[in-house]
Structure formats: structure tokens, C-alpha cells
Write an enzyme that holds these catalytic residues in place. Sequence first.
Site, PDB file in Angstrom:
ATOM      1  N   ASP A  48       0.839  -1.198   0.000  1.00  0.00           N
ATOM      2  CA  ASP A  48       0.000   0.000   0.000  1.00  0.00           C
ATOM      3  C   ASP A  48       0.874   1.249   0.000  1.00  0.00           C
ATOM      4  OD1 ASP A  48      -2.956   1.083   0.893  1.00  0.00           O
ATOM      5  OD2 ASP A  48      -1.363   2.232   1.863  1.00  0.00           O
ATOM      6  N   TYR A  53       2.641  10.299  -0.152  1.00  0.00           N
ATOM      7  CA  TYR A  53       3.605   9.823   0.831  1.00  0.00           C
ATOM      8  C   TYR A  53       5.007  10.299   0.445  1.00  0.00           C
ATOM      9  CZ  TYR A  53      -0.004   6.628   2.653  1.00  0.00           C
ATOM     10  OH  TYR A  53      -1.155   6.089   3.187  1.00  0.00           O
TER      11      TYR A  53
END
Length: 335
Positions: A48, A53
Site C-alpha cells: 500500500d 507519501y
Amino acid sequence: MIYRPLGRSGLQVSALTLGSMMFGEQTSTEDSLRIIDKAWDQGINFIDTADVYNAGRSEEIVGEAIARHRHDWVLASKVGFGPVDGLPNRSGLSRKHIFNAIDTSLTRLGTDYLDIYYLHREDHATPLEVSVAAIGDLLLQGKIRHWGVSNFRGWRIAEVCNLAERLGIPKPVISQPLYNIVNRQAETEQFTAAAFHGLGVVPYSPLARGVLSGKYAPDATPDANSRAGRQDKRILETEWRSESLAIAQKIHAYTQAKGVGMVEFAIAWVLNNQHVSSAIVGPRTEAQWDTYGGALQVKITAEDEAFIDSLVTPGHASTHGYNDAAHFVSGRQPR
């Protein structure tokens, strides 16, 4: 490795999902690649990431690491957030942003498709049908195989599924809620809505961003290298509550008496919910990853369930009156 069906998708996923939020910042590139390789060797097949991010660096690392076995990995990324630069159309779930974001993510990941593409958060400025229709086109284009929702409340999960049916688009196959011992609010409607519509549930933060590791002592200054010590925005909004810290100490004493690690117990408790397909565990270090795997050997008993129920009422958070700032209460708007 234990594999479980992901809702009605036909996919089989490992009971632990490797979360990559730390990769490329708190976790160096070298350590990140080593953790991913180790997870693969242990049988993990679900990974994931998200476009935001570490400004996309997580996607780049993940793409590099899984390239040799790309078609055997179930690869998930997300869309919805964006850079904090104030420019319009660079976040949210508009058609424009979804189309721009998928191409950027695929480039970073070095692949031509995602197995799962999440709507990362609710976007109250964009009608749901706009976002669902855009996802339908990505499915037709082959850029995504399946899709899902993250941080969506129960009624929105149901409405998204109903919209997909009306538009002739495959329904989402997965929901990713925040869920752990000290925040059980997803049990009220998110789990049941997902189950009704055939979505697998893959929660994030089973350790409450480290609170359920037992490393935070009440009334003590957190370590500077911890999330709380770094003043991480989301832990301060969600898990950094005195009630949760006190409960963590009780769980630590309980698990010590049972001869079970607290971290392993907390993850195993999440996995013991029959609605849960897999739990996302996001290590910062290789040592943390090595600990997480022990959860698969922990058997949660009826006594364990009753103990946790005595600490946190099913369907509630540890703190009376707590509401997540990211899930604002929309039903009360003064005139």
C-alpha cells in the site's frame, strides 16, 4: 503466510499488508528496499502506498522494489490529497485531478496499471458521481483493475456503491478505515456498509500510530524520534489522547501476563474481526517489521475480546466525545 479473500473481488491477499508511508523519509531508500524484499520472501503480496507519501518518493521506491514480481503483487495507491501549495485542482476528487494523479502515480511506480486505486478521503466540494464516473473511465482504460475508498463514512460507502450500479461501473472492492483498539468507530457503520456491498476491509493504523506499542508513557515527554515527538499532525488529531495512553498501559500489563507481545496482540485483535481481510502495518525500521509478523501466530480468545470491550466500548473511541478532525460532524450546521 495466511491469505484471505478481498471481499467479492476474487483477489487473495496476505493477512498483513505492507504499508509504505515511512519509505523515503523516516525510512531510508536502502532500508525500505530491504524491508519490501523481506516481506516478499515471507509471502506478503499486498503493498500500500499513496501519491502524497513523502512527495511521491514512496511510490518510486515501491515501484523499484516490486518490479521483478510486479504481476504477483497486489499494488494499491491513492488519490485525493495534494501538495500544500494553494494551487487549485491539485487535490480532491475532481475528474481533472484524478486523471492527472493516476498518470503521475503510474510513472513513479514504473507500471502501466494499479491493482487497486483508492479515493483517499472524502471530497465535499466534488459530487460523488463525478468521482465515480472518472474511476469508471480509468477502469475502461485499463489503468486500474479495481478501486476502493479510504476514510469514507458508512453512508458514503453505500452511496458510492449505488452510484456505481446506476452508472454501470464495477463497484469498489475495498474500504480502508482507521481502526484499532482505542478507536473502534468504524464498527458502527463502515464495516457493515462494506460487508453489505461486498467490500473487503483493510484497516490502517492497527497500532494507533504507535500508542499500542506501549512506548508512550502517560505524562512523559515522547521520544524525539517518535511520531508524537515529531509533532506529527495526524497522531495529534487522532491517537494522542490521555485515555488512549492509559489504556495502552493496561493492555501492556495484560499481554505481559499472557506471555504475548503487545504489538502482536493489537494487530491480531484487528485481524480477529471477521470483516477484516488484511491489516496495514507500516514499519519505520526492519526490526518493527520483524515484530509485526508475530501477530499471525497470536490467537485472540473470547476472554481477550471481553477484556478489550471492558476498556473501549464497541463502536466507540477511548475518549468520550472524541471526533476525528478529518471526519467533521456534518449533521449539525447552525442557521
